[in-house]
Design a protein around this motif. Structure first.
Motif, PDB file in Angstrom:
ATOM      1  N   LEU A  58       0.653  -0.978   0.254  1.00 60.88           N
ATOM      2  CA  LEU A  58       0.044  -0.283  -0.298  1.00 60.88           C
ATOM      3  C   LEU A  58       1.201   0.778   0.298  1.00 60.88           C
ATOM      4  N   ASP A  59       1.762   1.490   1.042  1.00 64.38           N
ATOM      5  CA  ASP A  59       2.665   2.371   0.641  1.00 64.38           C
ATOM      6  C   ASP A  59       3.098   2.737  -0.791  1.00 64.38           C
ATOM      7  N   ARG A  60       3.926   1.332  -1.178  1.00 69.68           N
ATOM      8  CA  ARG A  60       4.412   1.808  -2.717  1.00 69.68           C
ATOM      9  C   ARG A  60       3.698   1.778  -3.176  1.00 69.68           C
ATOM     10  N   ALA A  61       2.235   1.726  -3.586  1.00 65.47           N
ATOM     11  CA  ALA A  61       1.133   1.964  -4.618  1.00 65.47           C
ATOM     12  C   ALA A  61       1.244   3.684  -4.402  1.00 65.47           C
ATOM     13  N   ILE A  62       0.658   3.904  -2.823  1.00 63.35           N
ATOM     14  CA  ILE A  62       0.481   5.246  -2.992  1.00 63.35           C
ATOM     15  C   ILE A  62       1.117   6.298  -2.732  1.00 63.35           C
ATOM     16  N   GLY A  63       2.889   5.978  -2.459  1.00 60.83           N
ATOM     17  CA  GLY A  63       3.855   6.747  -3.075  1.00 60.83           C
ATOM     18  C   GLY A  63       4.267   6.977  -4.011  1.00 60.83           C
ATOM     19  N   GLU A  64       4.529   6.345  -4.534  1.00 61.93           N
ATOM     20  CA  GLU A  64       5.128   5.807  -6.682  1.00 61.93           C
ATOM     21  C   GLU A  64       4.342   6.396  -7.251  1.00 61.93           C
ATOM     22  N   HIS A  65       2.693   6.802  -6.810  1.00 63.07           N
ATOM     23  CA  HIS A  65       1.914   7.164  -7.586  1.00 63.07           C
ATOM     24  C   HIS A  65       1.532   8.640  -7.762  1.00 63.07           C
ATOM     25  N   GLY A  66       1.857   8.597  -6.156  1.00 62.02           N
ATOM     26  CA  GLY A  66       0.862  10.039  -6.169  1.00 62.02           C
ATOM     27  C   GLY A  66       0.028   9.923  -5.589  1.00 62.02           C
ATOM     28  N   VAL A  67      -0.415   9.254  -4.666  1.00 60.96           N
ATOM     29  CA  VAL A  67      -1.873   9.028  -4.411  1.00 60.96           C
ATOM     30  C   VAL A  67      -2.713  10.450  -3.898  1.00 60.96           C
ATOM     31  N   THR A  68      -3.455  10.800  -4.048  1.00 58.71           N
ATOM     32  CA  THR A  68      -4.813  11.107  -3.481  1.00 58.71           C
ATOM     33  C   THR A  68      -5.955  11.443  -3.038  1.00 58.71           C
ATOM     34  N   ALA A 106      -1.770   7.828   7.010  1.00 53.72           N
ATOM     35  CA  ALA A 106       0.108   8.427   7.158  1.00 53.72           C
ATOM     36  C   ALA A 106       0.638   9.062   5.923  1.00 53.72           C
ATOM     37  N   ALA A 107       0.070   8.483   4.391  1.00 53.67           N
ATOM     38  CA  ALA A 107       0.611   9.400   3.607  1.00 53.67           C
ATOM     39  C   ALA A 107      -0.267  10.868   3.166  1.00 53.67           C
ATOM     40  N   GLY A 108      -1.231  11.258   3.836  1.00 53.53           N
ATOM     41  CA  GLY A 108      -1.736  12.732   4.133  1.00 53.53           C
ATOM     42  C   GLY A 108      -2.906  12.287   3.104  1.00 53.53           C
TER      43      GLY A 108
END
Length: 328
Positions: A58-68, A106-108
């Motif tokens: 999940l962290d990889r998907a959110i971080g690498e793709h700039g998920v909002t 955690a990713a905002g």
């Protein structure tokens, strides 16, 4: 803005992913492919293979793709299986959602769209089920969806999230054969399977207090389910203040099992005279949505009638079982 779609390669998820892409949204899909298929995804959509229980994925998907925004569809959904495997269902559906929300917070990430279910209502004794109808689920699957809504609401308060929870009623149909339902747990494919095998479809109880004695349900085309998600995403994208909504997705029209069998007979050319068997425990006589609130909040209305649902589902079934059309 980029949306992470968990379960985006599944039957419903594939339709949602396709329509969001067609609407111009940027998406990335996380799916463990236990019931999904990468082939369902439109060309160019990134796929992260992983479970919602896998925080690293999940962290990889959110971080690498700039998920909002997160659109959480992934879940186990077979009612009978949830009764025999409740611990698995709570693990996948509740703990999986908790991990997704933890990663999002955690990713905002500030927008969450949750796929819930009419199973949260249980056996409502009302003509039309509104969002204010008391929630009294009668199986672990429905319980996990209700707990999921509670968890979404608690996270929204704690982290300032904007959220929409969409309660699906009875899903059927396909936008195209390649996106059709490959499972046989819903009424329409269950009937197709028996007809293809040369057996009569089964009706579980014909002595309910309904016009023809069979259960009445609100059937909704999966393409309409997907368009409701698109409308919810656009509402969340445009929001300037916190949004927290819980909405039914239905047509607001009841169709009995016997009426559905008649439609299937017209579409397929098969004799759909049914074998009546005893009632299944926990089947309510009537569950039909009020769709007024979703129309008011999202300006959304279902487009497809029952015959179109069945015809599209039959095309998908015959694409995988060509012998079915020849036998009709």
């Amino acid at each position: 803005m980029t949306w992470l779609i968990t379960g985006g390669a599944g039957y419903i998820g594939g339709h949602v992913t396709q329509q969001l892409v067609e609407a111009g949204e940027q998406v990335v899909v996380l799916d463990d492919l236990s019931s999904g298929a990468a082939e369902r995804l439109p060309a160019g959509v990134p796929l992260v293979v992983g479970s919602t229980l896998d925080r690293a994925a999940l962290d990889r998907a959110i971080g690498e793709h700039g998920v909002t925004g997160v659109l959480h569809i992934a879940a186990k959904k077979q009612v009978g299986e949830s009764v025999t495997e409740p611990l698995r269902y709570y693990q996948e559906n509740v703990e999986g959602l908790r991990v997704v929300l933890e990663a999002a917070a955690a990713a905002g990430v500030s927008r969450v769209l949750f796929s819930s279910s009419a199973a949260v209502y249980g056996m409502p004794d009302v003509e039309l089920v509104t969002e204010d109808t008391p929630c009294e689920p009668i199986n672990p699957y429905g319980e996990t969806k209700l707990v999921g809504e509670w968890l979404i609401n608690a996270a929204a308060k704690a982290h300032g999230l904007s959220t929409v929870s969409l309660r699906y009623f009875n899903v059927a149909g396909a936008a195209s054969p390649e996106l059709s339902d490959e499972g046989v747990t819903n009424l329409v494919p269950m009937v197709f399977e028996r007809l293809t095998a040369g057996r009569a479809p089964r009706v579980f109880g014909a002595d309910y207090p309904t016009p023809d004695g069979t259960c009445v349900r609100d059937f909704i085309h999966v393409a309409d389910i997907a368009s409701a998600h698109v409308a919810a995403v656009k509402r969340l994208n445009a929001a300037t203040e916190q949004v927290n909504l819980t909405l039914n997705i239905g047509r607001g029209e009841g169709v009995s099992v016997q009426e559905m069998l008649a439609v299937i007979g017209r579409v397929t050319g098969y004799d759909t005279t049914a074998e009546v068997t005893p009632r299944r425990p926990g089947d309510p006589a009537r569950v039909v949505a009020s769709a007024d609130l979703i129309h008011k909040e999202l300006d959304w209305t279902a487009r497809y009638e029952v015959e179109a649902m069945v015809a599209s589902a039959w095309d998908g079934w015959c694409a995988r079982h060509p012998e079915a059309r020849r036998r009709a």
